[in-house]
Design an enzyme around this catalytic site. Structure first.
Site, mmCIF file in Angstrom:
data_model
loop_
_atom_site.group_PDB
_atom_site.id
_atom_site.type_symbol
_atom_site.label_atom_id
_atom_site.label_comp_id
_atom_site.label_asym_id
_atom_site.label_seq_id
_atom_site.Cartn_x
_atom_site.Cartn_y
_atom_site.Cartn_z
ATOM 1 N N GLY A 1 2.626 -1.180 4.271
ATOM 2 C CA GLY A 1 2.771 0.234 3.929
ATOM 3 C C GLY A 1 4.225 0.600 3.722
ATOM 4 O O GLY A 1 4.806 0.372 2.660
ATOM 5 N N GLY A 2 4.839 1.159 4.761
ATOM 6 C CA GLY A 2 6.202 1.681 4.674
ATOM 7 C C GLY A 2 7.199 0.757 3.986
ATOM 8 O O GLY A 2 7.962 1.186 3.109
ATOM 9 N N GLU B 1 -6.031 -4.685 10.131
ATOM 10 C CA GLU B 1 -4.971 -3.729 10.442
ATOM 11 C C GLU B 1 -5.287 -2.981 11.734
ATOM 12 O O GLU B 1 -6.036 -1.991 11.714
ATOM 13 C CB GLU B 1 -4.833 -2.711 9.312
ATOM 14 C CG GLU B 1 -4.475 -3.322 7.978
ATOM 15 C CD GLU B 1 -3.823 -2.299 7.063
ATOM 16 O OE1 GLU B 1 -2.727 -2.573 6.590
ATOM 17 O OE2 GLU B 1 -4.411 -1.224 6.850
ATOM 18 N N GLU C 1 -6.955 5.062 7.337
ATOM 19 C CA GLU C 1 -6.635 6.477 7.065
ATOM 20 C C GLU C 1 -7.783 7.143 6.306
ATOM 21 O O GLU C 1 -8.072 8.330 6.515
ATOM 22 C CB GLU C 1 -5.322 6.557 6.267
ATOM 23 C CG GLU C 1 -4.135 6.252 7.173
ATOM 24 C CD GLU C 1 -2.954 5.600 6.481
ATOM 25 O OE1 GLU C 1 -2.873 5.635 5.239
ATOM 26 O OE2 GLU C 1 -2.099 5.037 7.196
ATOM 27 N N HIS D 1 -9.617 1.731 4.158
ATOM 28 C CA HIS D 1 -8.393 1.814 4.967
ATOM 29 C C HIS D 1 -8.639 2.764 6.143
ATOM 30 O O HIS D 1 -9.379 3.747 6.006
ATOM 31 C CB HIS D 1 -7.231 2.300 4.101
ATOM 32 C CG HIS D 1 -5.919 2.200 4.796
ATOM 33 N ND1 HIS D 1 -5.499 3.145 5.705
ATOM 34 C CD2 HIS D 1 -4.942 1.259 4.750
ATOM 35 C CE1 HIS D 1 -4.311 2.772 6.181
ATOM 36 N NE2 HIS D 1 -3.953 1.636 5.616
ATOM 37 N N ASN E 1 0.884 -1.171 0.000
ATOM 38 C CA ASN E 1 0.000 0.000 0.000
ATOM 39 C C ASN E 1 0.917 1.215 0.000
ATOM 40 O O ASN E 1 1.510 1.549 1.021
ATOM 41 C CB ASN E 1 -0.891 -0.028 1.249
ATOM 42 C CG ASN E 1 -1.694 1.248 1.425
ATOM 43 O OD1 ASN E 1 -1.765 2.077 0.496
ATOM 44 N ND2 ASN E 1 -2.300 1.420 2.586
ATOM 45 N N TRP E 2 1.033 1.826 -1.160
ATOM 46 C CA TRP E 2 1.990 2.939 -1.295
ATOM 47 C C TRP E 2 1.493 4.213 -0.621
ATOM 48 O O TRP E 2 2.254 5.164 -0.459
ATOM 49 C CB TRP E 2 2.264 3.207 -2.776
ATOM 50 C CG TRP E 2 3.097 2.158 -3.457
ATOM 51 C CD1 TRP E 2 3.419 0.907 -2.989
ATOM 52 C CD2 TRP E 2 3.743 2.277 -4.743
ATOM 53 N NE1 TRP E 2 4.210 0.255 -3.899
ATOM 54 C CE2 TRP E 2 4.423 1.058 -4.988
ATOM 55 C CE3 TRP E 2 3.795 3.282 -5.707
ATOM 56 C CZ2 TRP E 2 5.152 0.834 -6.155
ATOM 57 C CZ3 TRP E 2 4.512 3.056 -6.870
ATOM 58 C CH2 TRP E 2 5.194 1.852 -7.089
ATOM 59 N N LYS E 3 0.200 4.264 -0.302
ATOM 60 C CA LYS E 3 -0.402 5.474 0.281
ATOM 61 C C LYS E 3 -0.142 6.681 -0.637
ATOM 62 O O LYS E 3 -0.145 6.518 -1.850
ATOM 63 C CB LYS E 3 0.121 5.678 1.706
ATOM 64 C CG LYS E 3 -0.018 4.402 2.538
ATOM 65 C CD LYS E 3 0.121 4.601 4.004
ATOM 66 C CE LYS E 3 -0.072 3.260 4.711
ATOM 67 N NZ LYS E 3 -0.098 3.382 6.156
ATOM 68 N N GLY F 1 2.086 2.137 10.721
ATOM 69 C CA GLY F 1 3.082 3.197 10.596
ATOM 70 C C GLY F 1 3.771 3.569 11.902
ATOM 71 O O GLY F 1 4.448 4.587 11.987
ATOM 72 N N SER G 1 2.869 -2.302 10.265
ATOM 73 C CA SER G 1 4.310 -2.426 10.534
ATOM 74 C C SER G 1 4.879 -3.809 10.188
ATOM 75 O O SER G 1 5.775 -4.301 10.862
ATOM 76 C CB SER G 1 4.623 -2.040 11.983
ATOM 77 O OG SER G 1 4.251 -0.684 12.224
HETATM 78 P P1 PGA Z 1 2.524 0.181 7.616
HETATM 79 O O1 PGA Z 1 1.116 0.452 6.913
HETATM 80 O O2 PGA Z 1 3.049 -1.134 7.058
HETATM 81 O O3 PGA Z 1 3.379 1.339 7.226
HETATM 82 O O4 PGA Z 1 2.285 0.091 9.081
HETATM 83 C C1 PGA Z 1 0.209 -0.603 6.680
HETATM 84 C C2 PGA Z 1 -1.051 -0.049 6.055
HETATM 85 O O5 PGA Z 1 -1.495 1.026 6.460
HETATM 86 O O6 PGA Z 1 -1.627 -0.667 5.141
#
Ligand code: PGA
Length: 249
Positions: free
Chosen positions: A234-235, A167, A97, A95, A10-12, A173, A213
């Site tokens: 994500g990251g 999640e 966010e 998601h 997930n590149w956000k 994050g 994470s």
């Molecule tokens: P993260 O994000 O791996 O940076 O914690 C995961 C996500 O939000 O899908």
């Protein structure tokens, strides 16, 4: 039937179109795998160049969001047929966010899930509890509610093909991963809930990812759990580590 693992990035809101192509070219050889489905979910503006850049590889491409109407006066939104027209087959829905910053609710998640299925797009349906909810001991109740609303009017045949991403919000994050036991407990509860809504076949087929994470150091332990069918990353999906996560074995 053994479920195939699916590891999704997930590149956000990261990577311009030209940076996106460079990242795909860097990661392409690192994420080659026959055992695992590999998916890059990228910003809308990156979809076309990324689809082009992944040609000939095992990488599949998904969007990070879409709207639940076909077309019309919805400034700034992307419709399902815009996604299918360019060949997108997956979309992240709900998601945390998007729930936090863009007012998405379980009800809009459900509308988007139904719309995605109507267009043959596989939704990756996100759920997860806050730290307060975990401390209050209501994690499982909360997740069951999110799942039950997200799957309203979804058929068993559709649900079988869906992907759920568990999640925990406190793990996203933050570098604070859920322990593999914590993640497994909730993923198992989600699978039970799907069994209650549908039947045993659907419960066995649906894929459930863990996200929050995930990194090259913890992926193997998380993905070894019986109810965890891969990760939403994500990251760590923006760097070479993603190759290690895909090839976690
Ligand atoms: P993260 O994000 O791996 O940076 O914690 C995961 C996500 O939000 O899908």
């Amino acid at each position: 039937m053994a479920r195939k693992k699916i590891v999704a990035g997930n590149w956000k809101m990261n990577k311009t179109p030209s940076e996106a192509v460079a990242l795909v070219n860097e990661l392409k050889p690192l994420v080659a795998s026959e055992d695992v489905d590999v998916l890059f979910c990228v910003p809308a503006i990156d979809l076309v160049p990324v689809l082009e850049a992944v040609k000939g590889s095992n990488i599949q491409v998904g969007a990070e969001n879409m709207y639940f109407e076909e077309s019309g006066a919805y400034t700034g939104e992307i419709s399902p047929n815009m996604l299918t027209d360019i060949g997108v087959k997956y979309v992240i829905i709900g998601h945390s966010e998007r729930r936090e910053y863009f007012a998405e609710t379980d009800e809009t998640v459900n509308k988007k899930v139904l719309k995605a299925f109507e267009h043959g797009i596989t939704p990756i349906i996100c759920c997860g509890e806050s730290l307060t909810q975990r401390e209050q001991g209501i994690t499982i109740d909360w997740i069951r509610q999110q799942i039950k609303i997200a799957f309203q009017n979804v058929t068993a045949d559709q649900a079988k093909t869906a992907i759920i991403a568990y999640e925990p919000i406190w793990a996203i994050g933050t570098g604070k991963t859920a322990t593999s036991d914590q993640a497994e407990e909730v993923c198992a509860a989600i699978r039970e809930c799907i069994g209650e809504i549908y039947d045993d076949a659907t419960k066995e087929e649906i894929r459930i990812q863990y996200g929050g994470s995930v990194n090259a150091g913890n992926a193997a332990e998380l993905f070894a759990k019986p109810n965890i069918d891969g990760g939403l990353v994500g990251g760590a999906s923006l760097k070479a580590d993603f190759g290690k996560i895909v090839n976690y074995k």
